[in-house]
Design a protein around this motif. Sequence first.
Motif, PDB file in Angstrom:
ATOM      1  N   ALA A  10       0.793  -1.232   0.000  1.00  0.00           N
ATOM      2  CA  ALA A  10       0.000   0.000   0.000  1.00  0.00           C
ATOM      3  C   ALA A  10       0.823   1.279   0.000  1.00  0.00           C
ATOM      4  O   ALA A  10       0.286   2.343  -0.297  1.00  0.00           O
ATOM      5  N   GLN A  11       2.093   1.200   0.338  1.00  0.00           N
ATOM      6  CA  GLN A  11       2.895   2.419   0.453  1.00  0.00           C
ATOM      7  C   GLN A  11       3.633   2.695  -0.857  1.00  0.00           C
ATOM      8  O   GLN A  11       4.184   1.783  -1.467  1.00  0.00           O
ATOM      9  N   HIS A  12       3.621   3.987  -1.251  1.00  0.00           N
ATOM     10  CA  HIS A  12       4.207   4.396  -2.526  1.00  0.00           C
ATOM     11  C   HIS A  12       4.991   5.684  -2.351  1.00  0.00           C
ATOM     12  O   HIS A  12       4.604   6.551  -1.568  1.00  0.00           O
ATOM     13  N   ASP A  13       6.055   5.816  -3.125  1.00  0.00           N
ATOM     14  CA  ASP A  13       6.877   7.023  -3.116  1.00  0.00           C
ATOM     15  C   ASP A  13       6.965   7.534  -4.553  1.00  0.00           C
ATOM     16  O   ASP A  13       7.744   7.023  -5.352  1.00  0.00           O
ATOM     17  N   ALA A  14       6.156   8.535  -4.872  1.00  0.00           N
ATOM     18  CA  ALA A  14       6.114   9.075  -6.236  1.00  0.00           C
ATOM     19  C   ALA A  14       7.021  10.290  -6.393  1.00  0.00           C
ATOM     20  O   ALA A  14       6.879  11.046  -7.344  1.00  0.00           O
TER      21      ALA A  14
END
Length: 126
Positions: A10-14
């Motif tokens: 669920a965790q994202h770094d855009a």
Amino acid sequence: MARAFTLAYAQHDATNGGDDSYADAGARAARFAAGELVDVLAQERPGQEAPWAAMRSEQARQTAHVVAVVVPDGAPAPTSSSAIVRVGYVLSTKPASGPARRSNEQLALRLALTPAGWRVVALPWA
């Protein structure tokens, strides 16, 4: 295992230098998975391009905080080798500028006991 998988998935770094797509999170989650799901997790999915582009334009980071892991109503009872669980989590999206957003999310997981220990083997209802 359900908590660890959910956080990885669920965790994202855009931000610049962060993830290249949503599939990066799937690849991180694959270390908590087994079977056919491992290969599926890192695949690009149709329809993800526009939401990812929006996250990139915001230079946003998404973090998750697990608030519950339960057996969903109507699911079979867990056994010594398999279980279906629903993981509830709060997803926080923090853009580089502007207000942060929060949403309540959930993910259903099928877990199985493998020689490597408990692993996620399917995402029912996904």
